[in-house]
Structures are given as C-alpha cells and as structure tokens.
Design an enzyme around this catalytic site. Structure first.
Site, PDB file in Angstrom:
ATOM      1  N   GLY A   7       0.837  -1.201   0.000  1.00  0.00           N
ATOM      2  CA  GLY A   7       0.000   0.000   0.000  1.00  0.00           C
ATOM      3  C   GLY A   7       0.866   1.243   0.000  1.00  0.00           C
ATOM      4  N   GLY A   9       0.045   4.305  -0.150  1.00  0.00           N
ATOM      5  CA  GLY A   9      -0.779   5.478   0.131  1.00  0.00           C
ATOM      6  C   GLY A   9       0.061   6.518   0.855  1.00  0.00           C
ATOM      7  N   GLY A 136       0.434   5.717  16.563  1.00  0.00           N
ATOM      8  CA  GLY A 136       0.840   6.854  17.390  1.00  0.00           C
ATOM      9  C   GLY A 136       0.460   8.140  16.690  1.00  0.00           C
ATOM     10  N   LYS A 191      -9.829   6.750  18.039  1.00  0.00           N
ATOM     11  CA  LYS A 191      -9.564   8.202  18.048  1.00  0.00           C
ATOM     12  C   LYS A 191     -10.079   8.855  16.777  1.00  0.00           C
ATOM     13  CE  LYS A 191      -6.037   8.260  14.986  1.00  0.00           C
ATOM     14  NZ  LYS A 191      -5.891   9.019  13.761  1.00  0.00           N
ATOM     15  N   VAL A 279      -8.183   8.019   2.684  1.00  0.00           N
ATOM     16  CA  VAL A 279      -9.219   7.342   3.454  1.00  0.00           C
ATOM     17  C   VAL A 279      -9.447   8.023   4.815  1.00  0.00           C
ATOM     18  CG1 VAL A 279      -7.571   5.657   4.439  1.00  0.00           C
ATOM     19  CG2 VAL A 279      -9.988   5.067   4.242  1.00  0.00           C
ATOM     20  N   GLU A 281     -10.752   6.768   7.969  1.00  0.00           N
ATOM     21  CA  GLU A 281     -11.109   5.457   8.527  1.00  0.00           C
ATOM     22  C   GLU A 281     -12.249   5.534   9.538  1.00  0.00           C
ATOM     23  OE1 GLU A 281     -10.132   2.769   7.349  1.00  0.00           O
ATOM     24  OE2 GLU A 281      -7.967   2.594   7.044  1.00  0.00           O
TER      25      GLU A 281
HETATM   26  N1  NDP Z   1      -1.935   9.186   6.678  1.00  0.00           N
HETATM   27  C1  NDP Z   1      -1.606   9.163   7.953  1.00  0.00           C
HETATM   28  O1  NDP Z   1      -1.210  10.190   8.493  1.00  0.00           O
HETATM   29  C2  NDP Z   1      -1.688   7.885   8.735  1.00  0.00           C
HETATM   30  C3  NDP Z   1      -2.473   6.828   8.325  1.00  0.00           C
HETATM   31  N2  NDP Z   1      -2.564   5.699   9.103  1.00  0.00           N
HETATM   32  C4  NDP Z   1      -3.393   4.575   8.696  1.00  0.00           C
HETATM   33  O2  NDP Z   1      -2.750   3.877   7.637  1.00  0.00           O
HETATM   34  C5  NDP Z   1      -3.728   3.289   6.766  1.00  0.00           C
HETATM   35  C6  NDP Z   1      -3.448   3.747   5.341  1.00  0.00           C
HETATM   36  O3  NDP Z   1      -3.549   5.161   5.352  1.00  0.00           O
HETATM   37  P1  NDP Z   1      -3.018   6.069   4.182  1.00  0.00           P
HETATM   38  O4  NDP Z   1      -1.873   5.475   3.481  1.00  0.00           O
HETATM   39  O5  NDP Z   1      -2.827   7.403   4.754  1.00  0.00           O
HETATM   40  O6  NDP Z   1      -4.314   6.057   3.221  1.00  0.00           O
HETATM   41  P2  NDP Z   1      -4.435   6.400   1.676  1.00  0.00           P
HETATM   42  O7  NDP Z   1      -5.887   6.619   1.424  1.00  0.00           O
HETATM   43  O8  NDP Z   1      -3.473   7.443   1.293  1.00  0.00           O
HETATM   44  O9  NDP Z   1      -3.974   5.038   0.981  1.00  0.00           O
HETATM   45  C7  NDP Z   1      -4.731   3.866   1.104  1.00  0.00           C
HETATM   46  C8  NDP Z   1      -3.952   2.729   0.483  1.00  0.00           C
HETATM   47  O10 NDP Z   1      -4.809   1.567   0.432  1.00  0.00           O
HETATM   48  C9  NDP Z   1      -4.765   1.059  -0.892  1.00  0.00           C
HETATM   49  N3  NDP Z   1      -6.001   0.326  -1.211  1.00  0.00           N
HETATM   50  C10 NDP Z   1      -7.271   0.740  -1.059  1.00  0.00           C
HETATM   51  N4  NDP Z   1      -8.112  -0.225  -1.459  1.00  0.00           N
HETATM   52  C11 NDP Z   1      -7.352  -1.278  -1.887  1.00  0.00           C
HETATM   53  C12 NDP Z   1      -7.628  -2.561  -2.404  1.00  0.00           C
HETATM   54  N5  NDP Z   1      -8.882  -2.992  -2.582  1.00  0.00           N
HETATM   55  N6  NDP Z   1      -6.598  -3.365  -2.730  1.00  0.00           N
HETATM   56  C13 NDP Z   1      -5.320  -2.944  -2.560  1.00  0.00           C
HETATM   57  N7  NDP Z   1      -4.991  -1.743  -2.063  1.00  0.00           N
HETATM   58  C14 NDP Z   1      -5.994  -0.912  -1.732  1.00  0.00           C
HETATM   59  C15 NDP Z   1      -4.603   2.297  -1.749  1.00  0.00           C
HETATM   60  O11 NDP Z   1      -4.202   1.983  -3.056  1.00  0.00           O
HETATM   61  P3  NDP Z   1      -4.441   3.061  -4.222  1.00  0.00           P
HETATM   62  O12 NDP Z   1      -3.994   4.386  -3.689  1.00  0.00           O
HETATM   63  O13 NDP Z   1      -3.614   2.607  -5.337  1.00  0.00           O
HETATM   64  O14 NDP Z   1      -5.904   3.051  -4.474  1.00  0.00           O
HETATM   65  C16 NDP Z   1      -3.527   3.023  -0.958  1.00  0.00           C
HETATM   66  O15 NDP Z   1      -2.272   2.459  -1.200  1.00  0.00           O
HETATM   67  C17 NDP Z   1      -5.096   3.755   7.301  1.00  0.00           C
HETATM   68  O16 NDP Z   1      -5.642   2.724   8.082  1.00  0.00           O
HETATM   69  C18 NDP Z   1      -4.762   4.961   8.154  1.00  0.00           C
HETATM   70  O17 NDP Z   1      -5.683   5.138   9.215  1.00  0.00           O
HETATM   71  C19 NDP Z   1      -1.857   5.592  10.250  1.00  0.00           C
HETATM   72  C20 NDP Z   1      -1.041   6.607  10.680  1.00  0.00           C
HETATM   73  C21 NDP Z   1      -0.904   7.821   9.954  1.00  0.00           C
HETATM   74  O1  13P Z   2      -3.649   8.619  12.246  1.00  0.00           O
HETATM   75  C1  13P Z   2      -3.251   9.683  11.877  1.00  0.00           C
HETATM   76  C2  13P Z   2      -2.313  10.501  12.654  1.00  0.00           C
HETATM   77  O2  13P Z   2      -1.772   9.782  13.707  1.00  0.00           O
HETATM   78  C3  13P Z   2      -3.732  10.239  10.595  1.00  0.00           C
HETATM   79  O3  13P Z   2      -5.012  10.688  10.764  1.00  0.00           O
HETATM   80  P1  13P Z   2      -5.996  10.724   9.525  1.00  0.00           P
HETATM   81  O4  13P Z   2      -6.174   9.304   9.055  1.00  0.00           O
HETATM   82  O5  13P Z   2      -7.240  11.328  10.077  1.00  0.00           O
HETATM   83  O6  13P Z   2      -5.369  11.585   8.468  1.00  0.00           O
END
Ligand code: NDP
Ligand code: 13P
Length: 331
Positions: A7, A9, A136, A191, A279, A281
């Site tokens: 992933g 993302g 965190g 949270k 996303v 969440e």
């Molecule tokens: N962003 C942040 O600050 C933080 C995020 N998190 C957690 O990390 C997780 C990911 O967040 P984040 O990276 O920011 O989210 P994004 O929305 O930026 O990315 C989501 C990821 O999931 C992938 N994805 C979605 N659906 C599918 C699927 N059906 N099959 C395969 N891959 C899929 C996306 O692929 P594609 O983009 O190619 O569609 C992308 O790589 C979440 O649970 C979030 O709560 C935790 C700490 C910090």
């Molecule tokens: O978990 C996060 C910071 O710790 C990121 O928050 P969001 O998913 O709401 O962007």
C-alpha cells in the site's frame, strides 16, 4: 533488512521513507501501476504523498505480489482497513514462514467488527508472535518532512516488537514498544471517531470548550471500551491514545478531522467523501464501534451520536444536543 510495504498510500509511502532512512531495503507494492511507475521512475508518489520530492534510492516499487514479499523479513501493511482482507488474501501463498507482519492501519472492519490484528493474522494464518501493530501521533505529512515524531510498536512477542522498533528507528522517528496489541489497535481506530466529531464541532463554528468536551469524552469512551475488550488503561493515557487523539483532533492534516469539519460546514457524507484526500477510517469504523459497545455492554454516546450524523444526517448542533441528552451523573 529487506522490508516490503503493501500500500503506497500517504502513510505507506511515508513509512517506506522512514524505513529507508533507517537503512533498510524497501520494496513498495501498490495495486495502482501509476504509483508503482512513479516511485521507480521519478522516486516520487505524487498521487498519494506529493510533498515528498524524492524518495531515498533504497526505495523501489513493484506490482508483483510474489516479488514484493518473497524475500521480505518484515511485511508492513498500509492498506485502507475496509479493503485489507481482500488485498491480503492473494499474498498468503507467497509469505515466508518466518516473516514478521506489521499493521499500520487504524480501523475496524465494518462487516465483521474485527480489529486489524485479527484480520491480518486470520487472513495470513499468522501466529500472533509474528504480528506487530504500529500506531501513534503520526500525521504522514509531518513525518514525511522528517519532523520529530514518536510511535508505539505493539506485539505479543517482545522480540518481534523490538525487531520492528529497531527497523524503523531514525534520528527523527522514535518507536516505543508495548505488549498491548488490543489497546494499540483500539486507540488508533477509536480516536478517528472522536476526530470526526471534533472536526464537525469546529466546522459548525464551535470553539475550544466544545472541542475539549468532545475530546475528553471521546477519550473516556475509548478507554472504557478498551478495558472491556481486555486492553490496558495506561495505553489510552499514552502516546498512542491521548497523544494520537491530540494530534488528530487538532490538525487539518487529518483526513478524519477534515471530513468532520466539512460535515460541520454543511457538506453531505457523499460530498465530504469526494473532498477527502485519502481514506477517513473513522467513517466506516463508527458503526463498528457502536456495535462493539453493544457487545461489550459499554455505553458509546459519542460514537452513537456520530453514527447518527453519518447514517441519518444529524448536523453539528444536533450532535451536541444529542451529547447533552445523556445522564448528568459521571462524565
Ligand atoms: N496518513 C496518515 O497520516 C496515517 C495513516 N494511518 C493509517 O494507515 C492506513 C493507510 O492510510 P493512508 O496510506 O494514509 O491512506 P491512503 O488513502 O493514502 O492510501 C490507502 C492505500 O490503500 C490502498 N487500497 C485501497 N483499497 C485497496 C484494495 N482494494 N486493494 C489494494 N490496495 C488498496 C490504496 O491503493 P491506491 O492508492 O492505489 O488506491 C492506498 O495504497 C489507514 O488505516 C490509516 O488510518 C496511520 C497513521 C498515519
Ligand atoms: O492517524 C493519523 C495521525 O496519527 C492520521 O489521521 P488521519 O487518518 O485522520 O489523516
């Protein structure tokens, strides 16, 4: 170490940079070939993490599941929680029997009510001692800019937690270890529901008192649910609990806070989803939290009010009125 990140993302890409800065060889896998090509050809991921101008040279990407994980000593999962199950299933056949799997995800699966530790270990048939969760106050854009941040790595195995913590420690990213996997998972997921509500209150024009009320009540609700689920109360008072709550509820960098803010401004759930850059969440997790409360016999007034926002169109004023409708004994 060889580490795969599933992933690419916002957080997967950023955590990949952290792991590369810590000296690991990092292979990103993403379902989207465009992201894979950008990482390999431009050393960037403009779609999901545009603020990183150049990823370190020890980050590469692939669309091939087998080559992503076959040589990985650690596999990190950073996929949107509601899609983790379907995304992970095809990897099971390629995982090495000694690989450690780490979840960065902060959500509860709506259909099953399962936490991500449960989904990941079930889908991959993984023994608990090879699983770790990382959670965190880690807003991705700040970590991507290499601003000082700390996190918590939890595993039932101290050795696994230490291995993961050592693999992601850098001069700007400090991991602490814990054995409370359930607590860490629930902190990260719950949270987000509070951040939606605080964002909504801000969007509706309310100030510090209202935000503090929602945040404090959200923390109490998270802690009560966590304790009933077998987690340790101290986890909720720490970095992954109140720490992440503070960061998420205070920042427009948070997708959950921003989603709530947009609802408070009057957008519909559909409009706020379209406006969201990644996303949020807390949206699918809210109903799962209400159901968790019912099954554990723990009152969830905040998550319940937030579910009325998401499912029935309750507005910001209605959210606060509903919160004021509870008993006056206790907080
Ligand atoms: N962003 C942040 O600050 C933080 C995020 N998190 C957690 O990390 C997780 C990911 O967040 P984040 O990276 O920011 O989210 P994004 O929305 O930026 O990315 C989501 C990821 O999931 C992938 N994805 C979605 N659906 C599918 C699927 N059906 N099959 C395969 N891959 C899929 C996306 O692929 P594609 O983009 O190619 O569609 C992308 O790589 C979440 O649970 C979030 O709560 C935790 C700490 C910090
Ligand atoms: O978990 C996060 C910071 O710790 C990121 O928050 P969001 O998913 O709401 O962007």
């Amino acid at each position: 170490m060889n580490i795969a990140v599933l992933g690419a993302g916002a957080w997967g890409t950023t955590f990949g940079q952290v792991l590369a800065d810590a000296g690991n060889q990092v292979t990103m896998w993403d379902i989207d070939p465009e992201s894979v090509n950008s990482i390999n050809q431009e050393h960037r991921n403009p779609r999901r993490m545009p603020s990183i101008e150049r990823l370190p040279d020890n980050v590469r990407a692939t669309s091939d599941r087998q080559s992503a994980v076959a040589c990985a000593e650690i596999v990190v999962v950073a996929i949107a929680a509601q899609h983790a199950r379907e995304a992970l299933e095809p990897f099971k056949a390629f995982m090495h029997s000694s690989t450690i799997v780490v979840s960065l995800m902060k959500g509860i699966e709506r259909q099953t009510g399962q936490r991500m530790d449960q989904v990941v270990t079930e889908v991959l048939g993984l023994p608990l001692d090879r699983f770790a969760a990382v959670s965190g106050p880690n807003l991705s854009k700040e970590v991507a800019a290499r601003q000082p941040s700390a996190t918590v790595v939890a595993s039932s195995s101290e050795q696994t937690a230490l291995t993961v913590a050592n693999a992601c420690e850098t001069a700007y990213f400090k991991p602490f270890v814990s054995s409370d996997v359930v607590g860490l998972e629930l902190c990260g997921s719950l949270k987000n529901v509070t951040a939606l509500a605080v964002g909504m209150s801000r969007g509706a024009g309310y100030g510090e008192n209202t935000a503090a009320m929602i945040q404090a009540r959200g923390l109490a609700e998270m802690t009560a649910l966590g304790q009933a689920a077998g987690a340790q109360a101290k986890t909720f008072a720490g970095l992954a609990g109140v720490g992440d709550l503070i960061a998420t509820c205070a920042s427009s960098l948070s997708r959950n806070y921003t989603f709530g803010f947009n609802l408070g401004k009057g957008m519909s759930v559909e409009e706020a989803s379209l406006a969201s850059n990644g996303v949020a969440e807390g949206v699918p997790t809210t109903d799962a939290v209400v159901q968790l409360g019912q099954s554990l016999h723990v009152a969830t007034p905040l998550a319940t009010a937030m579910s009325h926002v998401l499912d029935q169109g309750l507005d910001g004023a209605g959210l606060v009125t509903e919160l004021f409708g509870g008993p006056i004994i206790g907080e």
